[in-house]
Design an enzyme around this catalytic site. Sequence first.
Site, short mmCIF file in Angstrom:
data_model
loop_
_atom_site.label_atom_id
_atom_site.label_comp_id
_atom_site.label_asym_id
_atom_site.label_seq_id
_atom_site.Cartn_x
_atom_site.Cartn_y
_atom_site.Cartn_z
N LEU A 57 14.93 4.71 -28.60
CA LEU A 57 15.53 3.53 -29.20
C LEU A 57 14.95 2.31 -28.49
CD1 LEU A 57 19.37 4.36 -29.49
CD2 LEU A 57 17.68 4.38 -31.33
N ASP A 58 14.80 1.21 -29.21
CA ASP A 58 14.36 -0.04 -28.58
C ASP A 58 15.33 -0.44 -27.48
OD1 ASP A 58 12.43 -0.08 -30.55
OD2 ASP A 58 13.42 -1.64 -31.74
N ALA A 59 14.83 -1.19 -26.52
CA ALA A 59 15.70 -1.66 -25.43
C ALA A 59 16.89 -2.44 -25.96
CB ALA A 59 14.89 -2.51 -24.46
N THR A 61 18.38 -2.16 -28.85
CA THR A 61 19.19 -1.41 -29.82
C THR A 61 20.21 -0.55 -29.08
OG1 THR A 61 17.31 -1.34 -31.35
CG2 THR A 61 19.10 0.22 -31.74
#
Length: 227
Positions: A57-59, A61
């Site tokens: 997951l993106d930082a 998100t």
Amino acid sequence: MLDLAPLVLFHDPLIIVLNKPAGIPVHVGPSGKDCLEDYFDQIRFGLPRLPALAHRLDADTSGCLVLGRHPKALRRLGRIFSQRQAQKTYLAITKNRPEQTEGRIDLPLLKVSSKAKGWRMQVDEAGKPSITEYRVLGGQDGRYLLEMSPLTGRTHQIRVHLAALGCPILGEPKYADRDQDESHLHLHSRRIRLPLYANKGEIDVIAPVPKHFEKALNRMALGNFFR
């Protein structure tokens, strides 16, 4: 010090599902700052080996993040994700509303980089196929709650697809002009379903929305939507 124990949504002999906080990367990046992997020793649950990431997951998100507890589990999870058998549902709060109440965004994405801006993803016919389905759940005053289902797993896929639709995510720092009063990206991995066991039902995990998401929902008169 990050305490991972309260963030565990599900665990069994094969996997762990965490409710990842927004704002922390899942693994070490160029900055060398703290990442989620630094704290995996807290959630070994008796195994000698540390759990490992089954996806990313993106930082910025939040929400459902799946870990494998040992190599056999990671191999099984790798097949599930690579064969697109994992069903992922995200929530996004956007600026502006799509023209259609529900639909499919089918726009190929390409990773590009420059010395001035670093790397980013962009819509490009030369990119990889990227498909996201969406549904508008509600909203008002220029803010809307969308349910997103990515059918492919490209980096920043939902973020770029919504920006291309003219509906950037609230707090988007990379693909739109960020609101000065919004320090959080309003993108949340709400639910994940995994057909992990042949003789059992699928694993189905839901992550509560974080505080900044709750506040935005309250402002939109949708505060009771997920209660």
